[in-house]
Write a protein that holds these residues in place. Structure first.
Motif, PDB file in Angstrom:
ATOM      1  N   LEU A  91      37.691  41.272  18.773  1.00 23.33           N
ATOM      2  CA  LEU A  91      38.152  41.927  17.553  1.00 23.33           C
ATOM      3  C   LEU A  91      39.442  42.707  17.754  1.00 23.33           C
ATOM      4  O   LEU A  91      40.352  42.648  16.911  1.00 23.33           O
ATOM      5  CB  LEU A  91      37.055  42.867  17.048  1.00 23.33           C
ATOM      6  CG  LEU A  91      37.347  43.671  15.783  1.00 23.33           C
ATOM      7  CD1 LEU A  91      37.450  42.747  14.576  1.00 23.33           C
ATOM      8  CD2 LEU A  91      36.258  44.714  15.557  1.00 23.33           C
ATOM      9  N   ALA A  92      39.549  43.438  18.860  1.00 23.54           N
ATOM     10  CA  ALA A  92      40.673  44.344  19.069  1.00 23.54           C
ATOM     11  C   ALA A  92      42.041  43.675  18.976  1.00 23.54           C
ATOM     12  O   ALA A  92      42.964  44.237  18.380  1.00 23.54           O
ATOM     13  CB  ALA A  92      40.521  45.060  20.412  1.00 23.54           C
ATOM     14  N   PRO A  93      42.225  42.470  19.554  1.00 24.35           N
ATOM     15  CA  PRO A  93      43.568  41.868  19.497  1.00 24.35           C
ATOM     16  C   PRO A  93      44.008  41.429  18.102  1.00 24.35           C
ATOM     17  O   PRO A  93      45.178  41.101  17.910  1.00 24.35           O
ATOM     18  CB  PRO A  93      43.439  40.650  20.421  1.00 24.35           C
ATOM     19  CG  PRO A  93      42.260  40.921  21.276  1.00 24.35           C
ATOM     20  CD  PRO A  93      41.323  41.693  20.417  1.00 24.35           C
ATOM     21  N   LEU A  94      43.114  41.416  17.144  1.00 22.08           N
ATOM     22  CA  LEU A  94      43.455  40.887  15.820  1.00 22.08           C
ATOM     23  C   LEU A  94      44.345  41.821  15.027  1.00 22.08           C
ATOM     24  O   LEU A  94      45.059  41.389  14.121  1.00 22.08           O
ATOM     25  CB  LEU A  94      42.171  40.609  15.023  1.00 22.08           C
ATOM     26  CG  LEU A  94      41.227  39.573  15.614  1.00 22.08           C
ATOM     27  CD1 LEU A  94      39.995  39.421  14.729  1.00 22.08           C
ATOM     28  CD2 LEU A  94      41.925  38.227  15.778  1.00 22.08           C
ATOM     29  N   GLY A  95      44.323  43.100  15.348  1.00 21.39           N
ATOM     30  CA  GLY A  95      45.141  44.050  14.608  1.00 21.39           C
ATOM     31  C   GLY A  95      44.593  44.318  13.217  1.00 21.39           C
ATOM     32  O   GLY A  95      43.559  43.781  12.805  1.00 21.39           O
ATOM     33  N   LEU A  96      45.304  45.139  12.469  1.00 20.42           N
ATOM     34  CA  LEU A  96      44.861  45.570  11.152  1.00 20.42           C
ATOM     35  C   LEU A  96      44.639  44.408  10.178  1.00 20.42           C
ATOM     36  O   LEU A  96      43.609  44.371   9.485  1.00 20.42           O
ATOM     37  CB  LEU A  96      45.870  46.569  10.578  1.00 20.42           C
ATOM     38  CG  LEU A  96      45.472  47.291   9.300  1.00 20.42           C
ATOM     39  CD1 LEU A  96      44.243  48.160   9.532  1.00 20.42           C
ATOM     40  CD2 LEU A  96      46.633  48.160   8.802  1.00 20.42           C
ATOM     41  N   GLY A 204      43.192  46.210  28.406  1.00 18.50           N
ATOM     42  CA  GLY A 204      43.502  45.028  29.181  1.00 18.50           C
ATOM     43  C   GLY A 204      43.448  43.710  28.429  1.00 18.50           C
ATOM     44  O   GLY A 204      43.425  42.662  29.044  1.00 18.50           O
ATOM     45  N   TYR A 205      43.385  43.777  27.098  1.00 15.90           N
ATOM     46  CA  TYR A 205      43.373  42.526  26.366  1.00 15.90           C
ATOM     47  C   TYR A 205      44.803  42.108  26.018  1.00 15.90           C
ATOM     48  O   TYR A 205      45.701  42.921  25.936  1.00 15.90           O
ATOM     49  CB  TYR A 205      42.544  42.628  25.082  1.00 15.90           C
ATOM     50  CG  TYR A 205      43.104  43.577  24.034  1.00 15.90           C
ATOM     51  CD1 TYR A 205      44.122  43.177  23.175  1.00 15.90           C
ATOM     52  CD2 TYR A 205      42.603  44.858  23.903  1.00 15.90           C
ATOM     53  CE1 TYR A 205      44.637  44.049  22.222  1.00 15.90           C
ATOM     54  CE2 TYR A 205      43.093  45.732  22.958  1.00 15.90           C
ATOM     55  CZ  TYR A 205      44.119  45.322  22.115  1.00 15.90           C
ATOM     56  OH  TYR A 205      44.606  46.178  21.165  1.00 15.90           O
ATOM     57  N   GLU A 206      44.982  40.809  25.803  1.00 15.65           N
ATOM     58  CA  GLU A 206      46.270  40.280  25.390  1.00 15.65           C
ATOM     59  C   GLU A 206      46.222  39.948  23.909  1.00 15.65           C
ATOM     60  O   GLU A 206      45.299  39.286  23.437  1.00 15.65           O
ATOM     61  CB  GLU A 206      46.607  39.008  26.172  1.00 15.65           C
ATOM     62  CG  GLU A 206      46.811  39.272  27.659  1.00 15.65           C
ATOM     63  CD  GLU A 206      47.171  37.992  28.375  1.00 15.65           C
ATOM     64  OE1 GLU A 206      47.270  36.952  27.692  1.00 15.65           O
ATOM     65  OE2 GLU A 206      47.362  38.036  29.588  1.00 15.65           O
ATOM     66  N   ARG A 207      47.219  40.400  23.174  1.00 12.99           N
ATOM     67  CA  ARG A 207      47.263  40.122  21.746  1.00 12.99           C
ATOM     68  C   ARG A 207      47.545  38.637  21.520  1.00 12.99           C
ATOM     69  O   ARG A 207      48.410  38.053  22.155  1.00 12.99           O
ATOM     70  CB  ARG A 207      48.341  40.961  21.054  1.00 12.99           C
ATOM     71  CG  ARG A 207      48.123  42.459  21.235  1.00 12.99           C
ATOM     72  CD  ARG A 207      49.238  43.227  20.576  1.00 12.99           C
ATOM     73  NE  ARG A 207      49.232  43.042  19.133  1.00 12.99           N
ATOM     74  CZ  ARG A 207      48.522  43.774  18.291  1.00 12.99           C
ATOM     75  NH1 ARG A 207      47.717  44.705  18.739  1.00 12.99           N
ATOM     76  NH2 ARG A 207      48.602  43.572  16.977  1.00 12.99           N
ATOM     77  N   GLU A 208      46.778  38.041  20.613  1.00 10.65           N
ATOM     78  CA  GLU A 208      46.968  36.631  20.298  1.00 10.65           C
ATOM     79  C   GLU A 208      47.614  36.424  18.935  1.00 10.65           C
ATOM     80  O   GLU A 208      48.028  35.334  18.611  1.00 10.65           O
ATOM     81  CB  GLU A 208      45.627  35.895  20.346  1.00 10.65           C
ATOM     82  CG  GLU A 208      45.040  35.819  21.749  1.00 10.65           C
ATOM     83  CD  GLU A 208      43.949  34.784  21.835  1.00 10.65           C
ATOM     84  OE1 GLU A 208      43.689  34.077  20.835  1.00 10.65           O
ATOM     85  OE2 GLU A 208      43.336  34.661  22.920  1.00 10.65           O
ATOM     86  N   LEU A 209      47.649  37.476  18.131  1.00 11.32           N
ATOM     87  CA  LEU A 209      48.238  37.356  16.811  1.00 11.32           C
ATOM     88  C   LEU A 209      49.463  38.263  16.724  1.00 11.32           C
ATOM     89  O   LEU A 209      49.470  39.367  17.290  1.00 11.32           O
ATOM     90  CB  LEU A 209      47.224  37.735  15.707  1.00 11.32           C
ATOM     91  CG  LEU A 209      45.983  36.838  15.633  1.00 11.32           C
ATOM     92  CD1 LEU A 209      45.080  37.317  14.520  1.00 11.32           C
ATOM     93  CD2 LEU A 209      46.379  35.394  15.383  1.00 11.32           C
ATOM     94  N   PRO A 210      50.506  37.835  16.027  1.00  6.87           N
ATOM     95  CA  PRO A 210      51.760  38.600  16.039  1.00  6.87           C
ATOM     96  C   PRO A 210      51.781  39.749  15.055  1.00  6.87           C
ATOM     97  O   PRO A 210      52.649  39.850  14.227  1.00  6.87           O
ATOM     98  CB  PRO A 210      52.773  37.526  15.639  1.00  6.87           C
ATOM     99  CG  PRO A 210      52.016  36.621  14.726  1.00  6.87           C
ATOM    100  CD  PRO A 210      50.634  36.558  15.289  1.00  6.87           C
TER     101      PRO A 210
END
Length: 211
Positions: A91-96, A204-210
Protein backbone atom coordinates in the motif's frame (compact mmCIF):
# COMPACT_ATOMS: atom_id res chain seq x y z
CA UNK A 1 0.45 -15.04 13.18
CA UNK A 2 -1.32 -15.18 9.83
CA UNK A 3 1.10 -15.88 7.02
CA UNK A 4 0.94 -13.15 4.41
CA UNK A 5 2.65 -12.60 1.07
CA UNK A 6 3.48 -9.19 -0.31
CA UNK A 7 1.88 -8.29 -3.62
CA UNK A 8 3.66 -5.80 -5.93
CA UNK A 9 2.02 -2.39 -5.36
CA UNK A 10 0.87 -1.86 -8.95
CA UNK A 11 -0.64 -5.35 -9.07
CA UNK A 12 -2.25 -4.77 -5.67
CA UNK A 13 -3.85 -1.53 -6.84
CA UNK A 14 -5.08 -2.80 -10.21
CA UNK A 15 -6.37 -6.12 -8.87
CA UNK A 16 -8.14 -4.49 -5.94
CA UNK A 17 -9.77 -1.78 -8.04
CA UNK A 18 -10.85 -4.31 -10.68
CA UNK A 19 -12.40 -6.46 -7.98
CA UNK A 20 -14.32 -3.51 -6.52
CA UNK A 21 -15.58 -2.45 -9.95
CA UNK A 22 -16.80 -5.98 -10.62
CA UNK A 23 -18.40 -6.08 -7.18
CA UNK A 24 -20.26 -2.81 -7.78
CA UNK A 25 -21.34 -3.47 -11.35
CA UNK A 26 -22.18 -7.08 -10.54
CA UNK A 27 -24.40 -5.97 -7.68
CA UNK A 28 -26.21 -3.56 -9.99
CA UNK A 29 -26.67 -6.22 -12.67
CA UNK A 30 -27.84 -8.86 -10.18
CA UNK A 31 -30.23 -6.44 -8.49
CA UNK A 32 -31.75 -5.50 -11.86
CA UNK A 33 -32.05 -9.14 -12.96
CA UNK A 34 -33.64 -10.27 -9.69
CA UNK A 35 -35.83 -7.21 -9.31
CA UNK A 36 -34.23 -6.08 -6.05
CA UNK A 37 -35.29 -2.61 -4.96
CA UNK A 38 -34.17 0.04 -4.45
CA UNK A 39 -31.91 0.10 -7.50
CA UNK A 40 -28.26 0.09 -6.42
CA UNK A 41 -27.05 2.94 -8.64
CA UNK A 42 -30.09 5.09 -7.89
CA UNK A 43 -29.65 4.51 -4.16
CA UNK A 44 -26.01 5.59 -4.39
CA UNK A 45 -27.07 9.01 -5.67
CA UNK A 46 -28.55 10.28 -2.40
CA UNK A 47 -25.79 11.38 -0.02
CA UNK A 48 -25.89 13.26 3.27
CA UNK A 49 -22.31 14.42 3.87
CA UNK A 50 -22.98 15.68 7.39
CA UNK A 51 -24.41 12.34 8.48
CA UNK A 52 -21.65 10.46 6.68
CA UNK A 53 -19.05 12.40 8.67
CA UNK A 54 -20.83 11.72 11.96
CA UNK A 55 -21.11 8.00 11.27
CA UNK A 56 -17.34 7.85 10.70
CA UNK A 57 -16.55 9.09 14.22
CA UNK A 58 -17.01 5.74 16.07
CA UNK A 59 -14.82 4.03 13.50
CA UNK A 60 -12.12 6.67 13.80
CA UNK A 61 -12.26 6.42 17.60
CA UNK A 62 -11.72 2.66 17.37
CA UNK A 63 -8.82 3.28 14.99
CA UNK A 64 -7.19 5.73 17.39
CA UNK A 65 -7.51 3.18 20.19
CA UNK A 66 -5.98 0.43 18.06
CA UNK A 67 -3.03 2.56 16.96
CA UNK A 68 -2.21 3.95 20.40
CA UNK A 69 -2.72 0.69 22.31
CA UNK A 70 -1.11 -1.80 19.92
CA UNK A 71 1.92 -2.20 22.20
CA UNK A 72 -0.28 -2.82 25.22
CA UNK A 73 -2.73 -5.40 23.91
CA UNK A 74 -1.54 -8.55 22.14
CA UNK A 75 -4.60 -8.81 19.87
CA UNK A 76 -3.98 -5.27 18.59
CA UNK A 77 -0.28 -5.93 18.15
CA UNK A 78 -1.12 -8.96 16.04
CA UNK A 79 -3.22 -6.82 13.71
CA UNK A 80 -0.44 -4.22 13.52
CA UNK A 81 2.15 -6.86 12.65
CA UNK A 82 0.00 -8.28 9.85
CA UNK A 83 -0.57 -4.82 8.42
CA UNK A 84 3.14 -3.97 8.58
CA UNK A 85 4.35 -7.21 7.02
CA UNK A 86 1.58 -8.10 4.59
CA UNK A 87 -0.49 -5.05 3.64
CA UNK A 88 1.42 -1.81 4.08
CA UNK A 89 4.40 -2.79 1.88
CA UNK A 90 1.95 -3.10 -1.03
CA UNK A 91 0.00 0.00 0.00
CA UNK A 92 2.68 2.52 0.99
CA UNK A 93 4.30 2.93 -2.45
CA UNK A 94 0.98 3.84 -4.07
CA UNK A 95 0.91 7.35 -2.67
CA UNK A 96 -2.16 9.50 -2.10
CA UNK A 97 -3.89 8.79 -5.47
CA UNK A 98 -3.56 5.05 -5.03
CA UNK A 99 -4.88 5.14 -1.47
CA UNK A 100 -7.81 7.29 -2.59
CA UNK A 101 -8.61 4.88 -5.43
CA UNK A 102 -8.57 1.89 -3.07
CA UNK A 103 -10.71 3.70 -0.50
CA UNK A 104 -13.26 4.77 -3.08
CA UNK A 105 -13.35 1.29 -4.59
CA UNK A 106 -13.93 -0.36 -1.22
CA UNK A 107 -16.48 2.22 -0.12
CA UNK A 108 -18.60 2.01 -3.25
CA UNK A 109 -18.02 -1.62 -4.27
CA UNK A 110 -18.46 -3.21 -0.86
CA UNK A 111 -21.46 -1.08 0.08
CA UNK A 112 -23.11 -1.82 -3.27
CA UNK A 113 -22.74 -5.54 -2.63
CA UNK A 114 -23.35 -5.93 1.11
CA UNK A 115 -25.86 -3.17 1.80
CA UNK A 116 -27.20 -2.30 -1.66
CA UNK A 117 -27.75 -5.85 -2.89
CA UNK A 118 -27.52 -8.52 -0.17
CA UNK A 119 -29.54 -6.76 2.52
CA UNK A 120 -32.60 -5.86 0.43
CA UNK A 121 -32.44 -9.21 -1.39
CA UNK A 122 -32.43 -11.25 1.82
CA UNK A 123 -34.97 -8.96 3.46
CA UNK A 124 -37.34 -9.34 0.53
CA UNK A 125 -36.95 -13.12 0.47
CA UNK A 126 -37.72 -13.44 4.19
CA UNK A 127 -40.68 -11.10 3.93
CA UNK A 128 -42.07 -13.15 1.04
CA UNK A 129 -41.83 -16.24 3.27
CA UNK A 130 -44.05 -14.56 5.83
CA UNK A 131 -41.41 -13.34 8.28
CA UNK A 132 -42.51 -10.04 9.86
CA UNK A 133 -40.67 -7.14 8.27
CA UNK A 134 -39.16 -5.91 11.54
CA UNK A 135 -37.82 -9.38 12.36
CA UNK A 136 -36.49 -9.87 8.84
CA UNK A 137 -34.69 -6.52 8.88
CA UNK A 138 -32.94 -7.24 12.19
CA UNK A 139 -32.01 -10.77 11.17
CA UNK A 140 -30.65 -9.68 7.80
CA UNK A 141 -28.70 -6.82 9.38
CA UNK A 142 -27.01 -9.21 11.79
CA UNK A 143 -26.32 -11.93 9.21
CA UNK A 144 -24.86 -9.60 6.58
CA UNK A 145 -22.73 -7.88 9.23
CA UNK A 146 -21.26 -11.22 10.31
CA UNK A 147 -20.66 -12.15 6.66
CA UNK A 148 -18.90 -8.81 6.14
CA UNK A 149 -16.77 -9.44 9.23
CA UNK A 150 -15.89 -12.96 8.13
CA UNK A 151 -14.60 -11.75 4.76
CA UNK A 152 -12.32 -9.24 6.55
CA UNK A 153 -11.14 -11.62 9.27
CA UNK A 154 -7.36 -11.35 9.15
CA UNK A 155 -7.40 -12.18 12.89
CA UNK A 156 -10.20 -13.18 15.32
CA UNK A 157 -10.12 -9.70 16.86
CA UNK A 158 -10.35 -8.06 13.46
CA UNK A 159 -13.34 -10.26 12.65
CA UNK A 160 -15.21 -8.82 15.63
CA UNK A 161 -14.22 -5.27 14.72
CA UNK A 162 -15.21 -5.72 11.06
CA UNK A 163 -18.52 -7.25 12.10
CA UNK A 164 -19.16 -4.17 14.23
CA UNK A 165 -18.22 -1.92 11.33
CA UNK A 166 -20.57 -3.88 9.08
CA UNK A 167 -23.33 -3.41 11.63
CA UNK A 168 -22.68 0.33 11.69
CA UNK A 169 -22.75 0.56 7.88
CA UNK A 170 -25.95 -1.49 7.84
CA UNK A 171 -27.76 0.71 10.35
CA UNK A 172 -26.52 3.78 8.48
CA UNK A 173 -27.83 2.34 5.21
CA UNK A 174 -31.23 1.73 6.79
CA UNK A 175 -31.42 5.22 8.29
CA UNK A 176 -29.60 7.48 5.83
CA UNK A 177 -29.33 5.52 2.60
CA UNK A 178 -26.76 3.61 0.60
CA UNK A 179 -24.92 6.65 -0.75
CA UNK A 180 -24.29 8.02 2.73
CA UNK A 181 -23.00 4.64 3.94
CA UNK A 182 -20.66 4.46 0.93
CA UNK A 183 -19.26 7.92 1.71
CA UNK A 184 -18.66 6.96 5.35
CA UNK A 185 -16.93 3.75 4.28
CA UNK A 186 -14.75 5.60 1.77
CA UNK A 187 -13.89 8.40 4.19
CA UNK A 188 -12.97 6.01 6.97
CA UNK A 189 -10.80 3.80 4.76
CA UNK A 190 -8.94 6.81 3.37
CA UNK A 191 -8.25 8.32 6.79
CA UNK A 192 -7.44 4.93 8.30
CA UNK A 193 -4.87 4.09 5.62
CA UNK A 194 -3.27 7.49 6.08
CA UNK A 195 -3.10 7.33 9.88
CA UNK A 196 -1.83 3.76 9.84
CA UNK A 197 0.93 4.56 7.35
CA UNK A 198 2.04 7.49 9.48
CA UNK A 199 1.82 5.56 12.76
CA UNK A 200 3.25 2.27 11.47
CA UNK A 201 5.68 3.47 8.77
CA UNK A 202 7.23 1.10 6.25
CA UNK A 203 10.85 1.76 5.37
CA UNK A 204 12.92 0.62 2.46
CA UNK A 205 10.26 0.27 -0.18
CA UNK A 206 10.67 1.41 -3.78
CA UNK A 207 7.95 3.55 -5.30
CA UNK A 208 6.34 1.94 -8.33
CA UNK A 209 3.94 4.72 -9.24
CA UNK A 210 5.03 8.23 -10.27
CA UNK A 211 3.32 10.23 -7.50
Amino acid sequence: LLEVENVPPTQFLLTSCAFYVIMGLGSQAAASFLGVHPDVLDAMGAVNLDQASLWSLPLLASLAFAITQADKYEFLGEVRDIFKTGILPSLAPLGLPGILALSLGAGVGEEAFFRGFLMPLADGQLTNLGVPESVASVGVLGAVSVFFGALHAITPAYFYWATGAGLLFGVEYMQDGLGTAAVTHTLYDFLAFGFILVSWPIEGYERELPF
